[in-house]
Scaffold this motif. Structure first.
Motif, PDB file in Angstrom:
ATOM      1  N   ILE A 184      51.741  42.835  44.569  1.00  0.00           N
ATOM      2  CA  ILE A 184      52.940  41.993  44.593  1.00  0.00           C
ATOM      3  C   ILE A 184      53.726  42.148  43.300  1.00  0.00           C
ATOM      4  N   LYS A 185      53.026  42.251  42.174  1.00  0.00           N
ATOM      5  CA  LYS A 185      53.715  42.494  40.905  1.00  0.00           C
ATOM      6  C   LYS A 185      54.473  43.819  40.952  1.00  0.00           C
ATOM      7  N   THR A 186      53.826  44.848  41.478  1.00  0.00           N
ATOM      8  CA  THR A 186      54.473  46.156  41.607  1.00  0.00           C
ATOM      9  C   THR A 186      55.661  46.080  42.554  1.00  0.00           C
ATOM     10  N   LEU A 187      55.480  45.401  43.673  1.00  0.00           N
ATOM     11  CA  LEU A 187      56.565  45.254  44.655  1.00  0.00           C
ATOM     12  C   LEU A 187      57.807  44.649  44.017  1.00  0.00           C
ATOM     13  N   LEU A 188      57.627  43.558  43.303  1.00  0.00           N
ATOM     14  CA  LEU A 188      58.780  42.861  42.732  1.00  0.00           C
ATOM     15  C   LEU A 188      59.376  43.621  41.543  1.00  0.00           C
ATOM     16  N   THR A 189      58.518  44.182  40.716  1.00  0.00           N
ATOM     17  CA  THR A 189      59.012  44.916  39.547  1.00  0.00           C
ATOM     18  C   THR A 189      59.778  46.169  39.957  1.00  0.00           C
ATOM     19  N   LEU A 190      59.201  46.943  40.862  1.00  0.00           N
ATOM     20  CA  LEU A 190      59.890  48.152  41.316  1.00  0.00           C
ATOM     21  C   LEU A 190      61.156  47.829  42.097  1.00  0.00           C
ATOM     22  N   SER A 191      61.138  46.734  42.842  1.00  0.00           N
ATOM     23  CA  SER A 191      62.342  46.328  43.570  1.00  0.00           C
ATOM     24  C   SER A 191      63.476  46.039  42.599  1.00  0.00           C
ATOM     25  N   ALA A 192      63.167  45.336  41.499  1.00  0.00           N
ATOM     26  CA  ALA A 192      64.182  45.053  40.485  1.00  0.00           C
ATOM     27  C   ALA A 192      64.757  46.343  39.922  1.00  0.00           C
ATOM     28  N   GLU A 193      63.893  47.328  39.713  1.00  0.00           N
ATOM     29  CA  GLU A 193      64.339  48.607  39.144  1.00  0.00           C
ATOM     30  C   GLU A 193      65.100  49.456  40.162  1.00  0.00           C
ATOM     31  N   GLU A 194      64.533  49.568  41.365  1.00  0.00           N
ATOM     32  CA  GLU A 194      65.137  50.442  42.376  1.00  0.00           C
ATOM     33  C   GLU A 194      66.433  49.874  42.943  1.00  0.00           C
ATOM     34  N   PHE A 195      66.523  48.574  43.047  1.00  0.00           N
ATOM     35  CA  PHE A 195      67.716  47.949  43.619  1.00  0.00           C
ATOM     36  C   PHE A 195      68.924  48.024  42.690  1.00  0.00           C
ATOM     37  N   THR A 196      68.708  48.371  41.427  1.00  0.00           N
ATOM     38  CA  THR A 196      69.805  48.371  40.450  1.00  0.00           C
ATOM     39  C   THR A 196      69.998  49.737  39.800  1.00  0.00           C
ATOM     40  N   GLN A 197      69.578  50.789  40.460  1.00  0.00           N
ATOM     41  CA  GLN A 197      69.726  52.125  39.894  1.00  0.00           C
ATOM     42  C   GLN A 197      71.189  52.497  39.711  1.00  0.00           C
ATOM     43  N   ALA A 198      71.464  53.200  38.627  1.00  0.00           N
ATOM     44  CA  ALA A 198      72.822  53.675  38.382  1.00  0.00           C
ATOM     45  C   ALA A 198      73.184  54.776  39.375  1.00  0.00           C
ATOM     46  N   ASN A 199      74.444  54.836  39.721  1.00  0.00           N
ATOM     47  CA  ASN A 199      74.993  55.884  40.588  1.00  0.00           C
ATOM     48  C   ASN A 199      74.430  55.873  42.004  1.00  0.00           C
ATOM     49  N   LYS A 200      73.879  54.721  42.419  1.00  0.00           N
ATOM     50  CA  LYS A 200      73.420  54.564  43.797  1.00  0.00           C
ATOM     51  C   LYS A 200      73.846  53.190  44.289  1.00  0.00           C
ATOM     52  N   PRO A 201      73.997  53.028  45.602  1.00  0.00           N
ATOM     53  CA  PRO A 201      74.333  51.696  46.118  1.00  0.00           C
ATOM     54  C   PRO A 201      73.271  50.687  45.690  1.00  0.00           C
ATOM     55  N   LYS A 202      73.703  49.473  45.432  1.00  0.00           N
ATOM     56  CA  LYS A 202      72.769  48.444  44.980  1.00  0.00           C
ATOM     57  C   LYS A 202      72.058  47.800  46.161  1.00  0.00           C
ATOM     58  N   GLY A 203      70.842  47.329  45.895  1.00  0.00           N
ATOM     59  CA  GLY A 203      70.074  46.683  46.948  1.00  0.00           C
ATOM     60  C   GLY A 203      69.359  47.680  47.830  1.00  0.00           C
ATOM     61  N   CYS A 204      68.892  47.199  48.971  1.00  0.00           N
ATOM     62  CA  CYS A 204      68.063  47.984  49.890  1.00  0.00           C
ATOM     63  C   CYS A 204      68.760  48.146  51.234  1.00  0.00           C
ATOM     64  N   LEU A 205      68.837  49.366  51.728  1.00  0.00           N
ATOM     65  CA  LEU A 205      69.479  49.642  53.014  1.00  0.00           C
ATOM     66  C   LEU A 205      68.766  48.922  54.159  1.00  0.00           C
ATOM     67  N   ILE A 206      67.437  48.846  54.108  1.00  0.00           N
ATOM     68  CA  ILE A 206      66.679  48.194  55.178  1.00  0.00           C
ATOM     69  C   ILE A 206      67.019  46.709  55.251  1.00  0.00           C
ATOM     70  N   ILE A 207      67.247  46.105  54.103  1.00  0.00           N
ATOM     71  CA  ILE A 207      67.549  44.678  54.049  1.00  0.00           C
ATOM     72  C   ILE A 207      69.012  44.404  54.367  1.00  0.00           C
ATOM     73  N   LEU A 208      69.914  45.243  53.870  1.00  0.00           N
ATOM     74  CA  LEU A 208      71.344  44.957  53.933  1.00  0.00           C
ATOM     75  C   LEU A 208      72.095  45.725  55.014  1.00  0.00           C
ATOM     76  N   GLY A 209      71.425  46.632  55.724  1.00  0.00           N
ATOM     77  CA  GLY A 209      72.118  47.554  56.607  1.00  0.00           C
ATOM     78  C   GLY A 209      72.840  46.943  57.785  1.00  0.00           C
ATOM     79  N   ALA A 210      72.319  45.851  58.337  1.00  0.00           N
ATOM     80  CA  ALA A 210      72.961  45.205  59.495  1.00  0.00           C
ATOM     81  C   ALA A 210      72.537  43.740  59.495  1.00  0.00           C
ATOM     82  N   MET A 211      73.232  42.943  58.727  1.00  0.00           N
ATOM     83  CA  MET A 211      72.833  41.556  58.505  1.00  0.00           C
ATOM     84  C   MET A 211      73.175  40.632  59.676  1.00  0.00           C
ATOM     85  N   ASN A 212      74.240  40.960  60.405  1.00  0.00           N
ATOM     86  CA  ASN A 212      74.739  40.052  61.445  1.00  0.00           C
ATOM     87  C   ASN A 212      74.635  40.693  62.824  1.00  0.00           C
ATOM     88  N   PRO A 213      73.631  40.316  63.619  1.00  0.00           N
ATOM     89  CA  PRO A 213      73.478  40.918  64.949  1.00  0.00           C
ATOM     90  C   PRO A 213      74.577  40.487  65.911  1.00  0.00           C
TER      91      PRO A 213
END
Length: 200
Positions: free
Chosen positions: A87-116
């Motif tokens: 869980i520590k790895t999950l949250l720490t890596l998420s913070a790092e991966e979700f904010t990478q430079a030169n890439k869209p922010k956040g996660c495609l799986i989470i944000l890809g289609a929010m409203n069915p």
């Protein structure tokens, strides 16, 4: 010999990656065929003949995302020897991966289609299944720790896994809204403070 009428050759992997970046940034619903044509560098007939439809293209994009950009978090998480470390790895890596430079922010799986709605239900269900799989991954790690005696059998694995997945998903939304890596790492740290209370 004339080549009129022959399909233009293109790098399928590169065009698929360009589509992934567009869907990742804009979401499925907000991405038009014109957006895809501009990003992929091929015309609409070529997109349809190669990928079948916008929906089929998105399905391929999700497969690519899960084996490339989105793979690091869960690969590292599932390698950990304990649920707490995972869980520590999950949250720490998420913070790092979700904010990478030169890439869209956040996660495609989470944000890809929010409203069915009627136009995107298969896509929404696909992403819903991916998110459910993430929660099941955490549940499996918690159950493993119960089996090996690290955790009490009385803990609520579903509630704990849901809590941390909800936290991770919220971090994705915060990243899209402009939260920095440092801010999200602080969120992760606060979330981990709850661990001893959750496993009492």
């Amino acid at each position: 010999m004339s080549t009129r009428g022959r399909p233009r050759k293109f790098d399928r992997t590169k065009t698929l990656r360009n589509a992934m970046m567009t869907f990742w940034q804009q979401g499925y619903d907000n991405t038009s065929m014109a957006d895809l044509v501009a990003a992929m560098g091929i015309n609409t007939p070529s997109i349809y003949s190669t990928f079948g439809s916008k929906e089929a293209l998105f399905n391929e994009v999700i497969t690519l995302y899960r084996t490339s950009e989105g793979s690091k978090i869960w690969q590292e998480t599932m390698r950990e020897s304990s649920a707490e470390a995972a869980i520590k790895t999950l949250l720490t890596l998420s913070a790092e991966e979700f904010t990478q430079a030169n890439k869209p922010k956040g996660c495609l799986i989470i944000l890809g289609a929010m409203n069915p709605d009627d136009t995107n239900l298969p896509i929404h269900h696909l992403l819903q299944e991916c998110r459910a799989e993430s929660k099941e991954n955490l549940i499996s790690l918690l159950k493993r720790d119960i089996e090996n005696g690290r955790l009490k059998s009385e803990i609520d694995c579903l509630a704990i896994a849901t809590y941390y997945i909800t936290l991770q998903q919220g971090m994705s939304i915060q990243a899209r809204d402009g939260a920095s890596k440092e801010t999200l790492l602080s969120v992760a740290e606060i979330g981990l403070i709850a661990w001893p209370l959750l496993i009492k």
